[in-house]
Design a protein around this motif. Structure first.
Motif, PDB file in Angstrom:
ATOM      1  N   CYS A 109       1.447  -0.909   0.046  1.00 35.14           N
ATOM      2  CA  CYS A 109       0.064   0.065  -0.234  1.00 35.14           C
ATOM      3  C   CYS A 109       1.380   1.611  -0.052  1.00 35.14           C
ATOM      4  O   CYS A 109       0.668   2.340  -0.611  1.00 35.14           O
ATOM      5  CB  CYS A 109      -0.536   0.436   1.209  1.00 35.14           C
ATOM      6  SG  CYS A 109      -1.892  -1.080   1.277  1.00 35.14           S
ATOM      7  N   VAL A 110       1.831   1.094   0.876  1.00 37.69           N
ATOM      8  CA  VAL A 110       3.198   2.493   0.986  1.00 37.69           C
ATOM      9  C   VAL A 110       3.131   2.597  -0.273  1.00 37.69           C
ATOM     10  O   VAL A 110       3.540   3.635  -0.973  1.00 37.69           O
ATOM     11  CB  VAL A 110       3.965   2.188   1.787  1.00 37.69           C
ATOM     12  CG1 VAL A 110       5.152   2.868   1.668  1.00 37.69           C
ATOM     13  CG2 VAL A 110       3.920   2.325   3.465  1.00 37.69           C
ATOM     14  N   CYS A 111       4.068   1.380  -1.000  1.00 40.59           N
ATOM     15  CA  CYS A 111       4.575   1.222  -2.620  1.00 40.59           C
ATOM     16  C   CYS A 111       2.963   2.067  -3.685  1.00 40.59           C
ATOM     17  O   CYS A 111       3.852   3.259  -4.447  1.00 40.59           O
ATOM     18  CB  CYS A 111       4.912   0.401  -3.157  1.00 40.59           C
ATOM     19  SG  CYS A 111       6.372  -0.282  -2.496  1.00 40.59           S
ATOM     20  N   SER A 112       1.929   2.154  -3.425  1.00 43.21           N
ATOM     21  CA  SER A 112       1.341   2.259  -4.368  1.00 43.21           C
ATOM     22  C   SER A 112       0.553   3.626  -3.876  1.00 43.21           C
ATOM     23  O   SER A 112       0.973   4.505  -5.472  1.00 43.21           O
ATOM     24  CB  SER A 112      -0.481   1.215  -4.712  1.00 43.21           C
ATOM     25  OG  SER A 112      -0.011   0.304  -4.056  1.00 43.21           O
ATOM     26  N   VAL A 113       0.932   4.273  -2.941  1.00 44.81           N
ATOM     27  CA  VAL A 113       0.689   5.870  -2.412  1.00 44.81           C
ATOM     28  C   VAL A 113       2.179   6.390  -3.044  1.00 44.81           C
ATOM     29  O   VAL A 113       1.462   7.062  -3.631  1.00 44.81           O
ATOM     30  CB  VAL A 113       0.246   5.768  -0.939  1.00 44.81           C
ATOM     31  CG1 VAL A 113       0.503   7.655  -0.835  1.00 44.81           C
ATOM     32  CG2 VAL A 113      -0.641   5.336  -0.160  1.00 44.81           C
ATOM     33  N   HIS A 159       9.986  10.676 -10.937  1.00 44.45           N
ATOM     34  CA  HIS A 159       9.098   9.689 -11.330  1.00 44.45           C
ATOM     35  C   HIS A 159      10.475   8.748 -11.299  1.00 44.45           C
ATOM     36  O   HIS A 159       9.871   7.709 -11.239  1.00 44.45           O
ATOM     37  CB  HIS A 159       9.307  10.539 -12.761  1.00 44.45           C
ATOM     38  CG  HIS A 159       9.151   9.154 -13.806  1.00 44.45           C
ATOM     39  ND1 HIS A 159       9.514   8.195 -14.825  1.00 44.45           N
ATOM     40  CD2 HIS A 159       7.494   9.501 -14.332  1.00 44.45           C
ATOM     41  CE1 HIS A 159       9.078   7.714 -15.209  1.00 44.45           C
ATOM     42  NE2 HIS A 159       8.106   8.255 -15.643  1.00 44.45           N
ATOM     43  N   PHE A 160      11.399   8.651 -10.806  1.00 40.20           N
ATOM     44  CA  PHE A 160      12.214   8.179 -10.616  1.00 40.20           C
ATOM     45  C   PHE A 160      12.072   7.074  -9.625  1.00 40.20           C
ATOM     46  O   PHE A 160      11.583   5.988  -9.313  1.00 40.20           O
ATOM     47  CB  PHE A 160      13.807   8.137 -10.326  1.00 40.20           C
ATOM     48  CG  PHE A 160      14.404   7.128 -10.353  1.00 40.20           C
ATOM     49  CD1 PHE A 160      14.903   6.386 -10.980  1.00 40.20           C
ATOM     50  CD2 PHE A 160      15.828   7.366  -8.829  1.00 40.20           C
ATOM     51  CE1 PHE A 160      16.247   5.329 -10.502  1.00 40.20           C
ATOM     52  CE2 PHE A 160      16.309   6.521  -8.201  1.00 40.20           C
ATOM     53  CZ  PHE A 160      16.729   5.802  -9.558  1.00 40.20           C
ATOM     54  N   LEU A 161      11.653   7.666  -8.597  1.00 39.30           N
ATOM     55  CA  LEU A 161      11.297   7.422  -6.744  1.00 39.30           C
ATOM     56  C   LEU A 161      10.160   6.708  -7.045  1.00 39.30           C
ATOM     57  O   LEU A 161       9.482   5.492  -7.049  1.00 39.30           O
ATOM     58  CB  LEU A 161      11.054   8.539  -6.214  1.00 39.30           C
ATOM     59  CG  LEU A 161      12.729   9.120  -5.542  1.00 39.30           C
ATOM     60  CD1 LEU A 161      12.230  10.130  -4.963  1.00 39.30           C
ATOM     61  CD2 LEU A 161      13.911   8.152  -5.224  1.00 39.30           C
ATOM     62  N   SER A 162       9.010   7.299  -8.075  1.00 41.82           N
ATOM     63  CA  SER A 162       7.746   6.499  -8.189  1.00 41.82           C
ATOM     64  C   SER A 162       8.188   5.123  -9.181  1.00 41.82           C
ATOM     65  O   SER A 162       7.079   3.738  -8.678  1.00 41.82           O
ATOM     66  CB  SER A 162       6.977   7.004  -9.246  1.00 41.82           C
ATOM     67  OG  SER A 162       6.844   7.542 -10.597  1.00 41.82           O
TER      68      SER A 162
END
Length: 260
Positions: A198-202, A226-229
């Motif tokens: 969930c943390v990754c999705s957010v 963008h890279f971090l996303s």
């Protein structure tokens, strides 16, 4: 022996490409051009990529898929294998979009994104569990679920935010299905894994939207929003697979205890 799951993923991807090449989606809203990214072009001169960090991070999808593929192949989990193969194929699609910056690679990237989230839902709801989303998805013939997901991208033809709407629905449904599966057979381990997913999705959504705004306040060129996303996106895939793995392990333990 040629994997049935791999054939399925390649055939489905080919079908997407075939429809895209008809020109039907040539006017769909996409983000094109390097000016749409915070990372500077040719920021690392000795690398032959226009945006090396946003380019190389796409290998993460291949790694995430390859890590879990043997596990689900060993258990003959068709949806698990398909999910892993989609992650590997998606790596190439993302790479093509970043490098070539064409409308059709951007459309393919968007469309396969919703497809992958749909497969998470189908996969998770195949586990023994219950809940609003799980019971609803199970009440529908599985190919119909996949078809509805496939057709949802056509919203992008009629609205500039059509893709955003389709993606948001796919993400919410997938998260809810995962939560229901955790409630049914979960433990502290699955709770931790679900939380990470969930943390990754957010992070995937927020950091992507903040890519350009962050440029004015963020110094390291390599750590663009963008890279971090993309790191978060790879994390979503990894932890989604781990969640199913943990839940399957819990189910096996429950059956052993019950049989004893």
């Amino acid at each position: 022996m040629f994997s049935r799951a791999l054939f399925y993923v390649l055939f489905a991807t080919f079908l997407h490409i075939l429809l895209i090449n008809t020109g039907l989606f040539d006017h769909v809203t996409t983000e094109l051009g390097y000016e749409m990214y915070a990372e500077k072009v040719n920021s690392v001169p000795f690398l032959p990529f226009p945006m090396p960090f946003n380019t190389l991070i796409n290998l993460g999808y291949t790694i995430a898929g390859a890590v879990w593929l043997p596990t689900f192949k060993q258990t003959n989990d068709f949806w698990g294998e398909s999910f892993c193969w989609y992650s590997i194929v998606y790596s190439g699609i993302q790479l093509a979009r970043i490098v070539y910056q064409t409308q059709r690679t951007a459309v393919l990237d968007q469309w396969i994104t919703t497809t992958i989230f749909c497969h998470v839902t189908v996969w998770v709801t195949s586990l023994p569990s219950g809940g609003v989303v799980t019971n609803f998805v199970r009440s529908i013939y599985r190919p119909v679920v996949l078809l509805v997901s496939f057709l949802s991208y056509f919203l992008s033809i009629y609205s500039e935010i059509g893709f955003d709407i389709a993606l948001a629905v796919h993400m919410v449904v997938a998260v809810r299905a995962g939560y229901e599966a955790h409630l049914a057979r979960g433990n502290s381990q699955s709770k931790a894994v679900f939380g990470k997913a969930c943390v990754c999705s957010v992070g995937f959504v927020v950091l992507k939207l903040a890519d350009l705004p962050l440029r004015d306040f963020w110094t390291p060129n390599c750590l663009s929003g963008h890279f971090l996303s993309k790191i978060c996106d790879v994390g979503q895939i990894y932890y989604a697979a781990e969640l199913v793995y943990v839940l399957n392990k819990n189910l096996e333990q429950f059956r052993r205890n019950f049989s004893d």
